[in-house]
Design an enzyme around this catalytic site. Sequence first.
Site, PDB file in Angstrom:
ATOM      1  N   TYR A  39       0.855  -1.183   0.000  1.00 54.22           N
ATOM      2  CA  TYR A  39       0.000   0.000   0.000  1.00 54.22           C
ATOM      3  C   TYR A  39       0.893   1.237   0.000  1.00 54.22           C
ATOM      4  CZ  TYR A  39      -4.362   2.522   0.637  1.00 54.22           C
ATOM      5  OH  TYR A  39      -5.432   3.351   0.452  1.00 54.22           O
ATOM      6  N   LYS A  94     -19.949 -20.971 -10.231  1.00 56.56           N
ATOM      7  CA  LYS A  94     -19.178 -20.805 -11.465  1.00 56.56           C
ATOM      8  C   LYS A  94     -17.747 -20.416 -11.139  1.00 56.56           C
ATOM      9  CE  LYS A  94     -19.925 -21.275 -15.862  1.00 56.56           C
ATOM     10  NZ  LYS A  94     -21.032 -20.703 -16.602  1.00 56.56           N
TER      11      LYS A  94
END
Length: 406
Positions: A39, A94
């Site tokens: 970050y 999925k």
Amino acid sequence: MSHKLYEDALAYHATPTPGKIAIRITKPTKTQRDLSLAYSPGVAEPVRRIARNPEDAYRYTAKGNLVAVITDGSAVLGLGNVGALAGKPVMEGKGVLFKTFADIDVFDIEVNADTPDAFIDTVARIADTFGGINLEDIAAPHCFRIERELRERLDIPVFHDDQHGTAVIAAAGLLNALQLAGKRIEDMRAVCLGAGAAGIATMNLLIRLGARRENLLMVDRKGVVHTGRDDLNEFKQGFAVNTDRRTLDDACADADVFIGVSGPDLFTTDMLRSMAATPIVFALANPDPEILPELAHKTRDDVIVATGRSDYPNQINNVLGFPYIFRGALDVRARTINDDMLVAAVHALAALTHEPVPQEVLDAYGLEALAFGPDYIIPKPFDPRLIERLPPAIAEAARQSGVARD
């Protein structure tokens, strides 16, 4: 399904952690320096690089291996328009298949959209996040327009699996079935019962493979799709033929192939008896096919049968297609998934069925032997060779057709 199976399914989804997917971190985060790289302030440098060259997103972010599985919930399984949120378990499922079979990461996204325009706009606005978009469980005819317009607007693969996934697997199985029957795709007469997403996409792909449009009869709830009808949408109109056949019975007479993507028990024994020698029947309605295989074999001893179910031979299962199609597309940073790539998938699948079956496949299915023939016209989903054969074939087709970036 049995009550016990439903209860087991609920427990499977609820415990020990709700849902079926999660996010994992791929970089170390154990020290202050790790966090400064992950970050602020370190992350600013890849931001600057991507701002200067958007292609660098493939180098510095997970975009290149991330697919969005997106639905509006308008046609979930056989349950109909249950809404976007109710479709989430299917979209998560999925994601499980993408990761299991092709190591592709997925965000499932459920979009509450009242119109195709709203859905298209939503997906287009978030598309930069992803390397590809898998549209799922969207009702026809809106699904055709949604896919077409998103493909035109975006430079990443957009793929409606209910259309093209079914088409690829069915076409591969059909090529092998035709070979067993001693017939050519150019000469076959085929009937497709069901004029929705899967039916229209399958017929289009068969034409791309050599079938003659005039030899294909599509049948919807009102009968044969013919040139005399004035109630056809633009997608059905492409399959309107000049014929005096009006009913499914009429259409099946002397046909070589029946493909059902409709509902249970709609294909009768009389229809099967009226078909040509060595008929090919793909009864793909799930969970209950247009005709049960045992009834079909009892009616005709020369019939070749496929279904969408795992408890019968020759399962036309979309998991044989979409993970590997996307894997091949992502591996070359393809801008789209085109017909050349779909055709490559068809031929790779069909060819694999002719090779000796590995022992681990036999073990997975409790079989002593398996070889190309009437009960084996399409590979099994747990065949480890699928990931070795299909993605390279699809990637090469992307390169040859000019849609690969890499």
